[in-house]
Design an enzyme around this catalytic site. Structure first.
Site, PDB file in Angstrom:
ATOM      1  CG  HIS A  47      -0.354   0.034   2.539  1.00 57.39           C
ATOM      2  ND1 HIS A  47       0.398  -1.003   3.062  1.00 57.39           N
ATOM      3  CD2 HIS A  47      -0.372   0.996   3.501  1.00 57.39           C
ATOM      4  CE1 HIS A  47       0.806  -0.692   4.280  1.00 57.39           C
ATOM      5  NE2 HIS A  47       0.359   0.524   4.563  1.00 57.39           N
TER       6      HIS A  47
ATOM      7  CG  HIS B 255      -0.121   4.395   4.757  1.00 53.79           C
ATOM      8  ND1 HIS B 255      -0.978   3.695   5.580  1.00 53.79           N
ATOM      9  CD2 HIS B 255      -0.824   5.480   4.317  1.00 53.79           C
ATOM     10  CE1 HIS B 255      -2.144   4.321   5.638  1.00 53.79           C
ATOM     11  NE2 HIS B 255      -2.068   5.409   4.880  1.00 53.79           N
TER      12      HIS B 255
ATOM     13  CG  HIS C 205      -4.324   0.115   6.350  1.00 52.42           C
ATOM     14  ND1 HIS C 205      -4.295   0.121   7.718  1.00 52.42           N
ATOM     15  CD2 HIS C 205      -3.269   0.886   5.946  1.00 52.42           C
ATOM     16  CE1 HIS C 205      -3.294   0.863   8.136  1.00 52.42           C
ATOM     17  NE2 HIS C 205      -2.659   1.348   7.084  1.00 52.42           N
TER      18      HIS C 205
ATOM     19  CG  ASP D 111       4.878   2.514   7.461  1.00 56.36           C
ATOM     20  OD1 ASP D 111       4.031   2.940   6.659  1.00 56.36           O
ATOM     21  OD2 ASP D 111       4.587   1.724   8.387  1.00 56.36           O
ATOM     22  CG  HIS D 112       4.150  -0.469   4.297  1.00 50.09           C
ATOM     23  ND1 HIS D 112       4.136  -1.815   4.578  1.00 50.09           N
ATOM     24  CD2 HIS D 112       3.666   0.161   5.396  1.00 50.09           C
ATOM     25  CE1 HIS D 112       3.646  -2.008   5.798  1.00 50.09           C
ATOM     26  NE2 HIS D 112       3.361  -0.811   6.315  1.00 50.09           N
TER      27      HIS D 112
ATOM     28  CG  HIS E 270       3.647  -3.193  10.533  1.00 54.73           C
ATOM     29  ND1 HIS E 270       2.659  -2.515  11.202  1.00 54.73           N
ATOM     30  CD2 HIS E 270       4.000  -2.382   9.504  1.00 54.73           C
ATOM     31  CE1 HIS E 270       2.422  -1.360  10.603  1.00 54.73           C
ATOM     32  NE2 HIS E 270       3.241  -1.258   9.571  1.00 54.73           N
TER      33      HIS E 270
ATOM     34  CG  ASP F 270       0.067  -1.410   7.522  1.00 55.47           C
ATOM     35  OD1 ASP F 270       0.939  -2.283   7.686  1.00 55.47           O
ATOM     36  OD2 ASP F 270       0.273  -0.191   7.678  1.00 55.47           O
TER      37      ASP F 270
END
Length: 325
Positions: free
Chosen positions: A63, A65, A142, A67-68, A271, A212
């Site tokens: 996805h 976001h 999410h 941090d990914h 995570h 997530d």
């Protein structure tokens, strides 16, 4: 059959002991590998793990976001600066392609190799990467569109039928070697066909790597065939109750109860919120999973390595626990 190397196991932000999300997956003894997510700093983790960007075949982003995915463009740029020429397959939400295109335009990023972008939303059947591996996206829940990736690894073995060779009185040596290499041979004035002497067996394993997700049960149907599930356990249940549903993450209890209900054989938790990055925090996540799940499980650390063999058995090859160094 599958080897997992965790490059980042933190949620949200990195800490001194954990980077943000990144997972390398290799099949068999091949040097080729795929990457699931690329949080900021992933390319540095790749160097420490002694993985080669020249052998990276595909990147799957769960996805959008940061941090990914914030490490993706730097990783691609470094691969180009290191002389890569072969394509990289990029499976991701379409916004990732828009971000890539804008970055190329605004920062003069010119890659000397092609990116084969595949919109994850448009994949309606497993994507066959090669003869050994296929990739299947699974929709999750999410704050933004998020996906898990089901990874199927296939291993085909060719063995000589020793009993039949002895019956035909074919001596060991070059003739056996030729048969093993797929050739027909001549013996006692007759042709011995390779297909009549070779016993071929095919084995496969199936792993699910989640992005997530606050509803583990969305994976129930796919997990019926899974040998291992790698899933976020961002919080303990007590902390999730305080935080509330807004972040849309799973607790260790939620994932453990789901895994127990479906009789999942193997689970790897990852995570983790930075509040759990010390030994006591990891123990809290571990204790909560153990309370609700009776199968084999691990709490992933950066640089942990695990292997899933052809029988679906999971084992740890290397521990990256900072307090064990």
């Amino acid at each position: 059959m599958l080897k997992f190397t965790f490059l980042g196991t933190s949620s949200g932000v990195p800490s001194l002991t954990r980077n943000v999300s990144g997972l390398a997956i290799q099949s068999g003894k091949s040097k080729d590998w795929i990457l699931i997510d690329a949080g900021e700093g992933t390319q540095h983790r790749i160097q420490h793990a002694k993985l080669s960007l020249q052998h990276l075949k595909a990147i799957c982003i769960t996805h959008v976001h940061g941090d990914h995915c914030y490490g993706l463009l730097g990783l691609l740029a470094s691969a180009g600066m290191n002389g890569r020429k072969s394509p990289i397959i990029l499976i991701a939400p379409k916004q990732i392609q828009q971000w890539f295109d804008a970055t190329c335009q605004l920062t003069e990023l010119f890659l000397p190799y092609p990116i084969e972008f595949i919109d994850v939303n448009l994949i309606d059947q497993p994507y066959v990467l090669n003869e050994q591996m296929s990739i299947e996206p699974i929709a999750l829940s999410h704050r933004v569109a998020s996906y898990a990736y089901g990874i199927t690894a296939i291993q085909t073995q060719r063995k000589l039928n020793i009993e039949k060779l002895n019956q035909l009185e074919i001596p060991k040596g070059k003739l056996w070697g030729d048969l093993q290499q797929g050739q027909d041979i001549e013996w006692n004035a007759q042709t011995i066909f390779n297909q009549d002497i070779i016993i071929q067996t095919t084995q496969h394993v199936y792993a699910i790597v989640g992005g997530d997700n606050d509803q583990p049960r969305l994976l129930a149907d796919k997990c019926k065939d899974a040998d291992v599930l790698i899933h976020e356990t961002t919080y303990t249940q007590a902390v999730l109750d305080k935080v509330g549903p807004g972040p849309m993450h799973s607790s260790a209890k939620m994932v453990a109860e789901f895994a127990q209900d479906i009789q999942l054989p193997n689970l790897i938790a990852t995570h983790l919120s930075p509040r759990y990055h010390d030994q006591a925090g990891v123990q809290a996540i571990q204790d909560e999973i153990a309370q609700y799940y009776q199968g084999l499980f691990f709490i992933a650390n950066d640089f942990d390595q695990y292997e899933l063999n052809a029988q679906g058995e999971l084992s740890q090859l290397h521990s990256g626990k900072p307090w064990e160094k």
